[in-house]
Design a protein around this motif. Structure first.
Motif, mmCIF file in Angstrom:
data_model
loop_
_atom_site.group_PDB
_atom_site.id
_atom_site.type_symbol
_atom_site.label_atom_id
_atom_site.label_comp_id
_atom_site.label_asym_id
_atom_site.label_seq_id
_atom_site.Cartn_x
_atom_site.Cartn_y
_atom_site.Cartn_z
ATOM 1 N N TRP A 206 -25.993 22.151 20.892
ATOM 2 C CA TRP A 206 -27.083 21.316 21.390
ATOM 3 C C TRP A 206 -27.056 21.277 22.912
ATOM 4 O O TRP A 206 -26.004 21.126 23.532
ATOM 5 N N ASP B 9 -28.017 17.712 27.064
ATOM 6 C CA ASP B 9 -27.210 16.541 27.396
ATOM 7 C C ASP B 9 -25.901 16.439 26.629
ATOM 8 O O ASP B 9 -24.855 16.176 27.219
ATOM 9 N N SER B 10 -25.922 16.641 25.319
ATOM 10 C CA SER B 10 -24.726 16.375 24.530
ATOM 11 C C SER B 10 -23.612 17.387 24.780
ATOM 12 O O SER B 10 -22.441 17.082 24.578
ATOM 13 N N SER B 11 -23.956 18.588 25.238
ATOM 14 C CA SER B 11 -22.942 19.625 25.499
ATOM 15 C C SER B 11 -22.707 19.839 26.983
ATOM 16 O O SER B 11 -22.167 20.870 27.384
ATOM 17 N N GLY C 59 -23.412 16.425 18.769
ATOM 18 C CA GLY C 59 -24.376 15.913 19.740
ATOM 19 C C GLY C 59 -24.840 14.501 19.467
ATOM 20 O O GLY C 59 -24.943 13.678 20.395
ATOM 21 N N SER C 60 -25.107 14.183 18.206
ATOM 22 C CA SER C 60 -25.601 12.844 17.881
ATOM 23 C C SER C 60 -24.548 11.784 18.188
ATOM 24 O O SER C 60 -24.871 10.687 18.646
ATOM 25 N N VAL D 216 -22.019 12.040 20.455
ATOM 26 C CA VAL D 216 -21.861 11.953 21.918
ATOM 27 C C VAL D 216 -22.969 11.102 22.526
ATOM 28 O O VAL D 216 -22.717 10.186 23.332
ATOM 29 N N LEU D 217 -24.215 11.362 22.142
ATOM 30 C CA LEU D 217 -25.349 10.658 22.737
ATOM 31 C C LEU D 217 -25.462 9.222 22.227
ATOM 32 O O LEU D 217 -25.912 8.337 22.958
ATOM 33 N N GLN E 84 -22.988 7.107 24.233
ATOM 34 C CA GLN E 84 -23.541 6.806 25.552
ATOM 35 C C GLN E 84 -24.600 5.715 25.471
ATOM 36 O O GLN E 84 -24.632 4.792 26.292
ATOM 37 N N TRP F 92 -30.529 11.705 13.741
ATOM 38 C CA TRP F 92 -31.394 12.635 14.474
ATOM 39 C C TRP F 92 -32.377 13.243 13.480
ATOM 40 O O TRP F 92 -32.161 13.208 12.270
ATOM 41 N N GLU G 258 -33.372 17.092 23.591
ATOM 42 C CA GLU G 258 -32.221 17.810 23.043
ATOM 43 C C GLU G 258 -32.692 18.810 21.972
ATOM 44 O O GLU G 258 -33.525 18.499 21.128
#
Length: 273
Positions: free
Chosen positions: A78, A81-83, A140-141, A143-144, A147, A186, A211
């Motif tokens: 992804w 942002d997430s990576s 990714g889900s 990580v985001l 945040q 997501w 994303e």
């Protein structure tokens, strides 16, 4: 004699030229959209004459393994942002063939019967036992969501992480037993096909937008297997196509059979030239 020398020279040059790579190693995650796009790539590559192996790995391993030349490609990373932390280390050692799927919607979901309507309403509540059901670390889900929870000051909420199978099992159990649950979600995704779920409004806009899953390949594949690069770069699913594939997989547990059925339907739907 001259012709014999020319023939020998041609044979020597052909012997020195590297043969085109015939085996492609793909890395996948264990969540449904990654499994689906990877299976689609496998089938398309095999149709093009390649032998293909698929390995499921953790999200961070995708980047490091491709950069080290331990695998050839992945359709599960992804961006942007997430990576970001992986991209900062490895992006210049890889080729990005671009998005292979639609822009993803990210956020928190709850049962449709929940009185909550906005993420900010979680503050000060004990809904879901202060837990958020999420995917594996590095996904990714997750990580985001981590945040976004910090930006919403939902420090009392704990993110639960696990495999794709564990994630689906926890969500399905909560729905079946009508339990209060908060989900790091997501879409398009198989979980969000559930009509019993609804999104909480991201009322402060803290979840990343834009994303998408990208296709990454190792440097050098363009020389050793240019046809494989072409096949991998051609895989670009729309939101409707990915959603249809997710529904197909939800109805048919055999992944290969489900994706092949979808491919057959696409062939039948193509207009006659």
């Amino acid at each position: 004699m001259k012709h014999r020398l020319l023939l020998m020279l041609a044979l020597l040059l052909s012997a020195c030229s590297p043969a085109e790579q015939q085996h492609i190693r793909l890395l996948s995650g264990d969540w449904d959209s990654a499994r689906i796009t990877t299976e689609l790539a496998r089938l398309e590559l095999e149709q093009a004459g390649f032998a293909v192996t698929v390995e499921q790995v953790a999200p961070g391993k995708i980047w490091s393994a491709l950069a080290a030349g331990e695998a050839d490609a992945s359709l599960a990373a992804w961006l942007p942002d997430s990576s970001r932390h992986h991209a900062e280390r490895f992006f210049d050692k890889l080729h990005d063939l671009g998005p292979n799927g639609p822009v993803l919607k990210l956020g928190l979901a709850v049962p449709a019967s929940a009185a909550l309507g906005r993420i900010s309403e979680l503050a000060g509540s004990d809904y879901g036992g202060h837990k958020v059901v999420g995917m594996m670390p590095g996904h990714g889900s997750l990580v985001l969501t981590e945040q976004a929870l910090a930006r919403y000051h939902l420090d009392e909420y704990q993110l639960l992480s696990g495999s794709g199978e564990a994630y689906r099992h926890l969500v399905n159990t909560a729905i079946e037993q009508q339990l209060p649950v908060v989900i790091a979600a997501w879409s398009p995704s198989r979980v969000m096909l559930h009509p019993q779920l609804k999104w909480l409004k991201d009322d402060q806009g803290h979840f990343a937008a834009g994303e998408r899953a990208h296709t990454l390949v190792r440097r050098g594949l363009e020389d050793s297997a240019p046809r494989a690069m072409e096949v991998l770069g051609s895989i670009r699913l729309t939101e409707d196509e990915l959603t249809a594939l997710l529904r197909q997989v939800a109805a048919e547990p055999d992944l290969t059979l489900a994706v092949n059925r979808w491919r057959a339907e696409q062939t039948e739907a193509e207009p006659v030239q």
